[in-house]
Design a protein around this motif. Structure first.
Motif, mmCIF file in Angstrom:
data_model
loop_
_atom_site.group_PDB
_atom_site.id
_atom_site.type_symbol
_atom_site.label_atom_id
_atom_site.label_comp_id
_atom_site.label_asym_id
_atom_site.label_seq_id
_atom_site.Cartn_x
_atom_site.Cartn_y
_atom_site.Cartn_z
ATOM 1 N N ASN A 148 62.618 138.192 5.324
ATOM 2 C CA ASN A 148 63.672 138.112 3.056
ATOM 3 C C ASN A 148 63.213 139.478 3.207
ATOM 4 O OD1 ASN A 148 60.702 138.970 2.259
ATOM 5 N ND2 ASN A 148 60.408 136.247 2.353
ATOM 6 N N ARG A 191 73.977 136.246 -8.448
ATOM 7 C CA ARG A 191 74.345 135.399 -7.747
ATOM 8 C C ARG A 191 76.575 135.287 -8.124
ATOM 9 N NH1 ARG A 191 70.524 130.451 -8.753
ATOM 10 N NH2 ARG A 191 68.872 130.461 -6.389
ATOM 11 N N SER A 230 77.751 138.392 -5.296
ATOM 12 C CA SER A 230 77.742 138.254 -4.600
ATOM 13 C C SER A 230 77.200 136.715 -4.127
ATOM 14 C CB SER A 230 76.254 138.569 -3.237
ATOM 15 O OG SER A 230 76.169 140.008 -3.688
ATOM 16 N N LEU A 268 67.104 136.453 4.246
ATOM 17 C CA LEU A 268 67.743 136.888 5.411
ATOM 18 C C LEU A 268 67.467 136.244 6.880
ATOM 19 C CD1 LEU A 268 66.525 140.676 5.455
ATOM 20 C CD2 LEU A 268 69.174 139.803 4.640
ATOM 21 N N THR A 296 77.981 134.507 -1.921
ATOM 22 C CA THR A 296 77.386 133.923 -0.286
ATOM 23 C C THR A 296 76.081 134.371 -0.028
ATOM 24 O OG1 THR A 296 78.386 135.815 0.645
ATOM 25 C CG2 THR A 296 79.698 134.112 0.478
ATOM 26 N N GLU A 297 75.596 135.124 -0.560
ATOM 27 C CA GLU A 297 73.879 135.242 -0.497
ATOM 28 C C GLU A 297 73.035 134.624 -1.495
ATOM 29 O OE1 GLU A 297 73.192 137.730 1.623
ATOM 30 O OE2 GLU A 297 75.300 138.572 1.866
ATOM 31 N N LYS A 298 71.917 133.872 -0.189
ATOM 32 C CA LYS A 298 70.830 133.497 -0.951
ATOM 33 C C LYS A 298 69.755 134.675 -1.689
ATOM 34 C CE LYS A 298 68.003 130.046 0.088
ATOM 35 N NZ LYS A 298 68.078 128.266 -0.813
ATOM 36 N N PHE A 299 69.702 133.929 -2.693
ATOM 37 C CA PHE A 299 68.097 135.242 -3.966
ATOM 38 C C PHE A 299 68.009 133.709 -4.405
ATOM 39 C CE2 PHE A 299 72.603 137.540 -3.987
ATOM 40 C CZ PHE A 299 71.677 138.833 -3.539
ATOM 41 N N ARG A 329 66.045 138.328 -1.551
ATOM 42 C CA ARG A 329 66.842 138.031 -1.022
ATOM 43 C C ARG A 329 66.565 137.224 1.006
ATOM 44 N NH1 ARG A 329 71.023 142.109 2.036
ATOM 45 N NH2 ARG A 329 72.258 140.645 3.089
#
Length: 63
Positions: free
Chosen positions: A21, A41, A44, A16, A46-49, A14
């Motif tokens: 990360n 995905r 969440s 940050l 809006t999060e970047k994985f 993830r």
């Protein structure tokens, strides 16, 4: 590095703020990591994985 980490080189990370990360989960196969990534995905959006291969396991074995 733990033996389990050597067996599971694919990692979902993830992203940050401030170039940091966090490792979320480790997998043996890329396909398993990709399937989990799809679920993360959806949960969440809006999060970047990112799925990455932990190459540090190979370099530490050679030292």
């Amino acid at each position: 590095m733990k033996y389990e980490e050597l067996l599971h080189p694919w990692v979902i990370v993830r992203a940050l703020p401030n170039m940091q990360n966090r490792s979320i989960k480790r997998f043996r196969r890329r396909n398993d990591a990709d399937e989990c990534l799809k679920a993360l995905r959806r949960l969440s959006p809006t999060e970047k994985f990112i799925v990455v291969f932990d190459a540090s396991t190979k370099s530490k074995e050679q030292d």
